[in-house]
Design an enzyme around this catalytic site. Sequence first.
Site, short mmCIF file in Angstrom:
data_model
loop_
_atom_site.label_atom_id
_atom_site.label_comp_id
_atom_site.label_asym_id
_atom_site.label_seq_id
_atom_site.Cartn_x
_atom_site.Cartn_y
_atom_site.Cartn_z
N ARG A 24 16.63 -25.14 -30.33
CA ARG A 24 15.35 -25.73 -29.94
C ARG A 24 14.97 -26.89 -30.86
NH1 ARG A 24 11.99 -20.18 -28.70
NH2 ARG A 24 13.21 -19.52 -26.89
N ARG A 28 9.08 -28.90 -28.55
CA ARG A 28 7.64 -29.03 -28.80
C ARG A 28 7.27 -29.35 -30.24
NH1 ARG A 28 5.98 -23.42 -26.21
NH2 ARG A 28 8.00 -22.93 -27.13
N ARG A 37 7.14 -36.03 -22.38
CA ARG A 37 6.98 -34.97 -21.40
C ARG A 37 5.59 -34.93 -20.77
NH1 ARG A 37 8.66 -29.78 -21.38
NH2 ARG A 37 7.15 -29.72 -19.68
N ASP A 73 17.19 -25.60 -19.62
CA ASP A 73 16.58 -24.27 -19.65
C ASP A 73 17.55 -23.30 -19.00
OD1 ASP A 73 13.72 -22.85 -20.09
OD2 ASP A 73 14.74 -21.98 -18.36
N TYR A 148 15.47 -11.73 -16.30
CA TYR A 148 14.43 -12.55 -15.67
C TYR A 148 14.39 -12.32 -14.16
CZ TYR A 148 13.23 -15.32 -19.79
OH TYR A 148 12.76 -15.72 -21.02
#
Length: 344
Positions: A24, A28, A37, A73, A148
Amino acid sequence: MADSAFLRACRREPVPHTPVWFMRQAGRSLPEYRKVREGIGMLDSCMRPDLVTEITLQPVRRHKVDAAIYFSDIVVPLKAIGLDLDIKPGVGPVVERPVRSRADLERLRPLEPDDVKYVTEAVGMLTAELGATPLIGFAGAPFTLASYLVEGGPSRNHEHTKAMMYGDPELWADLLDRLADITAGFLKVQIEAGASAVQLFDSWAGALAPADYRASVLPASAKVFDAVAHYGVPRIHFGVGTGELLGAMSQAGADVVGADWRVPLDEAARRIGPGKAVQGNLDPAVLFAPREAVETQARRVLDAARKLPDGTGHIFNLGHGVLPDTDPDALTRLVEYVHERTAR
């Protein structure tokens, strides 16, 4: 590129310094990421080659890491084959119709290269920009994808997932087998477009007991690694909370096994066994401490790496992804520190 510190460490060859990259690292924590973004959904971002290229390159420019990780992702290949899902801010992937029956399996068709043309284009753009810096391909492991799909979204206890695994092992095995094919197809696209290594993320595997992992998950992960073995690129395996599973995860066939921060690096290497490089394993939360404390904890990881048997190979990384509120300068300083301290 074959002489890059990262690829040499993956191959357990001598390196000029311990290579560093962060899970990552593109995301962010970077203000430039948040800027590009703005107003663009996560899945839309993953399907725009220009945006994927820019986001993937940002931490390489800023931190001078030894490898780039393809920005994507884990649910992108599932979206690409037509499943109705979305990534909701503050929640994560949400599946409109969970997979709970054999009839639901029919929605999981094979992934074709044309389903993800944007990936091929983005990888081509990236390798042209990166030059001698390797690009790591990215995919979610079958168990995590299955979790998921069966739960319908993130889960704390994975009750529906485990209910299927224990209650209908044949359906479970068929589900993971299909997901292994989809995942392998997604990695093949990235490798054939120019990725120099691949990493399989099994984010939720730590929820499993070792016996259950070996019986119900290991075969599918092994199928993924075997499907891309002939390309000759390093294959990395990583899961969260998997200290008790490291030996079994090593048997899935990866060349490099990542460890989170809960197990000292030298102990992790012992559990992983010989013939594998080791990746990790600084606690991501350490980066919120003062600089001296960060360096002290990084030194502990590097000292443990020095205890590894000759020819093991070490890639410095965090024990999980960069936390969203991490100071980017702390990451840049950490890369510099590791490079300077381990310079041969």
